[in-house]
Design a protein around this motif. Structure first.
Motif, PDB file in Angstrom:
ATOM      1  N   PHE A   1       0.843  -1.189   0.000  1.00 29.41           N
ATOM      2  CA  PHE A   1       0.000   0.000   0.000  1.00 29.41           C
ATOM      3  C   PHE A   1       0.884   1.246   0.000  1.00 29.41           C
ATOM      4  CE2 PHE A   1      -2.557  -3.019   2.746  1.00 29.41           C
ATOM      5  CZ  PHE A   1      -3.416  -3.409   1.735  1.00 29.41           C
ATOM      6  N   HIS A   2       0.483   2.239  -0.793  1.00 23.38           N
ATOM      7  CA  HIS A   2       1.203   3.511  -0.821  1.00 23.38           C
ATOM      8  C   HIS A   2       0.341   4.662  -0.334  1.00 23.38           C
ATOM      9  CE1 HIS A   2       4.921   2.213  -2.888  1.00 23.38           C
ATOM     10  NE2 HIS A   2       4.129   1.228  -3.279  1.00 23.38           N
ATOM     11  N   SER A   3      -0.898   4.354   0.046  1.00 23.23           N
ATOM     12  CA  SER A   3      -1.779   5.410   0.547  1.00 23.23           C
ATOM     13  C   SER A   3      -2.789   4.817   1.530  1.00 23.23           C
ATOM     14  CB  SER A   3      -2.535   6.071  -0.612  1.00 23.23           C
ATOM     15  OG  SER A   3      -3.531   5.194  -1.115  1.00 23.23           O
ATOM     16  N   GLY A   4      -3.304   5.682   2.356  1.00 28.00           N
ATOM     17  CA  GLY A   4      -4.352   5.272   3.282  1.00 28.00           C
ATOM     18  C   GLY A   4      -5.607   4.836   2.558  1.00 28.00           C
ATOM     19  N   ASP A   5      -5.883   5.442   1.409  1.00 24.46           N
ATOM     20  CA  ASP A   5      -7.069   5.049   0.644  1.00 24.46           C
ATOM     21  C   ASP A   5      -6.967   3.595   0.175  1.00 24.46           C
ATOM     22  OD1 ASP A   5      -8.302   7.532   0.954  1.00 24.46           O
ATOM     23  OD2 ASP A   5      -7.406   8.330  -0.883  1.00 24.46           O
ATOM     24  N   GLU A   6      -5.771   3.162  -0.207  1.00 21.76           N
ATOM     25  CA  GLU A   6      -5.575   1.763  -0.606  1.00 21.76           C
ATOM     26  C   GLU A   6      -5.797   0.830   0.583  1.00 21.76           C
ATOM     27  OE1 GLU A   6      -2.206   2.502  -4.085  1.00 21.76           O
ATOM     28  OE2 GLU A   6      -1.572   1.746  -2.134  1.00 21.76           O
TER      29      GLU A   6
ATOM     30  N   ILE B   1      -7.701   1.438   3.254  1.00 21.06           N
ATOM     31  CA  ILE B   1      -9.136   1.442   3.565  1.00 21.06           C
ATOM     32  C   ILE B   1      -9.899   0.557   2.579  1.00 21.06           C
ATOM     33  CG2 ILE B   1     -11.220   2.892   3.590  1.00 21.06           C
ATOM     34  CD1 ILE B   1      -9.352   5.151   4.725  1.00 21.06           C
ATOM     35  N   ALA B   2      -9.570   0.656   1.306  1.00 23.88           N
ATOM     36  CA  ALA B   2     -10.253  -0.164   0.292  1.00 23.88           C
ATOM     37  C   ALA B   2     -10.061  -1.653   0.582  1.00 23.88           C
ATOM     38  CB  ALA B   2      -9.740   0.184  -1.106  1.00 23.88           C
ATOM     39  N   GLU B   3      -8.848  -2.051   0.992  1.00 25.12           N
ATOM     40  CA  GLU B   3      -8.601  -3.465   1.281  1.00 25.12           C
ATOM     41  C   GLU B   3      -9.344  -3.911   2.540  1.00 25.12           C
ATOM     42  OE1 GLU B   3      -7.120  -7.356   0.789  1.00 25.12           O
ATOM     43  OE2 GLU B   3      -7.523  -5.689  -0.569  1.00 25.12           O
ATOM     44  N   ILE B   4      -9.364  -3.086   3.560  1.00 21.36           N
ATOM     45  CA  ILE B   4     -10.105  -3.425   4.782  1.00 21.36           C
ATOM     46  C   ILE B   4     -11.578  -3.628   4.457  1.00 21.36           C
ATOM     47  CG2 ILE B   4     -10.932  -2.517   6.999  1.00 21.36           C
ATOM     48  CD1 ILE B   4      -8.103  -1.273   7.341  1.00 21.36           C
ATOM     49  N   LYS B   5     -12.152  -2.714   3.680  1.00 19.62           N
ATOM     50  CA  LYS B   5     -13.575  -2.823   3.321  1.00 19.62           C
ATOM     51  C   LYS B   5     -13.835  -4.055   2.455  1.00 19.62           C
ATOM     52  CE  LYS B   5     -14.887   1.989   3.858  1.00 19.62           C
ATOM     53  NZ  LYS B   5     -15.402   3.210   3.223  1.00 19.62           N
ATOM     54  N   ARG B   6     -12.911  -4.353   1.558  1.00 21.07           N
ATOM     55  CA  ARG B   6     -13.064  -5.551   0.715  1.00 21.07           C
ATOM     56  C   ARG B   6     -13.102  -6.808   1.575  1.00 21.07           C
ATOM     57  NH1 ARG B   6      -9.430  -8.658  -3.671  1.00 21.07           N
ATOM     58  NH2 ARG B   6      -7.751  -8.417  -2.165  1.00 21.07           N
ATOM     59  N   LEU B   7     -12.192  -6.899   2.540  1.00 19.93           N
ATOM     60  CA  LEU B   7     -12.160  -8.062   3.429  1.00 19.93           C
ATOM     61  C   LEU B   7     -13.405  -8.116   4.309  1.00 19.93           C
ATOM     62  CD1 LEU B   7      -8.399  -7.825   4.424  1.00 19.93           C
ATOM     63  CD2 LEU B   7      -9.433  -9.621   3.018  1.00 19.93           C
ATOM     64  N   GLN B   8     -13.819  -6.963   4.802  1.00 21.87           N
ATOM     65  CA  GLN B   8     -15.000  -6.902   5.671  1.00 21.87           C
ATOM     66  C   GLN B   8     -16.265  -7.308   4.918  1.00 21.87           C
ATOM     67  OE1 GLN B   8     -16.072  -2.954   7.076  1.00 21.87           O
ATOM     68  NE2 GLN B   8     -16.947  -3.786   8.953  1.00 21.87           N
ATOM     69  N   GLU B   9     -16.423  -6.812   3.723  1.00 19.30           N
ATOM     70  CA  GLU B   9     -17.651  -7.057   2.963  1.00 19.30           C
ATOM     71  C   GLU B   9     -17.680  -8.426   2.285  1.00 19.30           C
ATOM     72  OE1 GLU B   9     -17.751  -3.625   0.390  1.00 19.30           O
ATOM     73  OE2 GLU B   9     -18.036  -2.268   2.104  1.00 19.30           O
ATOM     74  N   GLY B  10     -16.540  -8.875   1.791  1.00 19.99           N
ATOM     75  CA  GLY B  10     -16.512 -10.117   1.032  1.00 19.99           C
ATOM     76  C   GLY B  10     -16.116 -11.345   1.828  1.00 19.99           C
ATOM     77  N   GLY B  11     -15.632 -11.147   3.031  1.00 22.88           N
ATOM     78  CA  GLY B  11     -15.163 -12.253   3.845  1.00 22.88           C
ATOM     79  C   GLY B  11     -13.716 -12.594   3.518  1.00 22.88           C
ATOM     80  N   TYR B  12     -13.137 -13.417   4.358  1.00 25.46           N
ATOM     81  CA  TYR B  12     -11.723 -13.748   4.205  1.00 25.46           C
ATOM     82  C   TYR B  12     -11.414 -15.055   4.912  1.00 25.46           C
ATOM     83  CZ  TYR B  12     -11.697 -11.840   8.938  1.00 25.46           C
ATOM     84  OH  TYR B  12     -11.978 -11.611  10.259  1.00 25.46           O
ATOM     85  N   VAL B  13     -10.256 -15.585   4.581  1.00 24.25           N
ATOM     86  CA  VAL B  13      -9.716 -16.749   5.276  1.00 24.25           C
ATOM     87  C   VAL B  13      -8.550 -16.238   6.117  1.00 24.25           C
ATOM     88  CG1 VAL B  13      -8.585 -18.989   5.000  1.00 24.25           C
ATOM     89  CG2 VAL B  13     -10.416 -18.305   3.423  1.00 24.25           C
TER      90      VAL B  13
ATOM     91  N   THR C   1      -9.218   6.304  12.036  1.00 22.17           N
ATOM     92  CA  THR C   1      -7.833   6.583  12.408  1.00 22.17           C
ATOM     93  C   THR C   1      -6.946   6.650  11.169  1.00 22.17           C
ATOM     94  OG1 THR C   1      -8.151   5.565  14.574  1.00 22.17           O
ATOM     95  CG2 THR C   1      -5.883   5.786  13.814  1.00 22.17           C
ATOM     96  N   ILE C   2      -7.196   5.802  10.186  1.00 20.55           N
ATOM     97  CA  ILE C   2      -6.432   5.860   8.935  1.00 20.55           C
ATOM     98  C   ILE C   2      -6.669   7.200   8.246  1.00 20.55           C
ATOM     99  CG2 ILE C   2      -6.163   4.858   6.626  1.00 20.55           C
ATOM    100  CD1 ILE C   2      -6.885   2.110   7.995  1.00 20.55           C
ATOM    101  N   HIS C   3      -7.898   7.689   8.251  1.00 20.12           N
ATOM    102  CA  HIS C   3      -8.183   9.022   7.685  1.00 20.12           C
ATOM    103  C   HIS C   3      -7.373  10.089   8.420  1.00 20.12           C
ATOM    104  CE1 HIS C   3     -11.141   8.158   4.634  1.00 20.12           C
ATOM    105  NE2 HIS C   3     -11.873   7.453   5.484  1.00 20.12           N
TER     106      HIS C   3
END
Length: 153
Positions: free
Chosen positions: A11-16, A18-30, A110-112
């Motif tokens: 990641f090179h930015s906080g936006d990247e 945040i996008a990954e956290i939301k992707r994991l939260q919404e889509g699930g993860y292992v 906090t990332i923001h």
């Protein structure tokens, strides 16, 4: 817990982040290691907040000027970090189990804050001469390290 290989994230930015956290939260993860998304977010929140507001401790100057300076410079250059023991005070307190959206949302807030942080780093506990931009990049590398242990479903 199903074992998977760690993902290589950069990641090179906080936006990247945040996008990954939301992707994991919404889509699930292992989960591939000890912490779930809530626990990772809690840890990241503590680390980022401590960087902006202070941790209440500093490593000895000799460590900050030598070993830690070398390690952080290497992490920033290679854009990755290795696993290392975490200080108890920086470990998450959230239990295993289902994710807590409140903890995850607080981490995103906090990332923001970290994205816009331009305060003093003079009391940063791990290294001297840290700039806010170096700190942010270190935070994004640290975040990539932890989120790499969660694989999207």
């Amino acid at each position: 817990m199903t074992k998977i290989s760690k993902r290589s994230l950069d990641f090179h930015s906080g936006d990247e982040v945040i996008a990954e956290i939301k992707r994991l939260q919404e889509g699930g993860y292992v989960q591939n290691k000890n912490w779930n998304l809530t626990q990772i977010c809690e840890h990241l929140d503590v680390i980022m907040t401590g960087g902006m507001e202070g941790f209440g401790f500093r490593l000895p100057r000799i460590l900050r000027a030598t070993v830690m300076k070398w390690m952080i410079a290497r992490m920033l250059r290679q854009r990755k970090m290795s696993s290392a023991p975490t200080l108890d005070r920086l470990k998450p307190k959230s239990p295993d189990g289902p994710d807590d959206p409140g903890v995850i949302d607080h981490c995103i807030e906090t990332i923001h804050r970290a994205k816009a942080f331009d305060g003093s780093m003079k009391d940063y506990p791990f290294i001297d001469d840290m700039t806010p931009e170096m700190w942010r990049q270190f935070m994004w590398v640290h975040t990539a390290h932890h989120l790499g242990f969660l694989a999207p479903k």
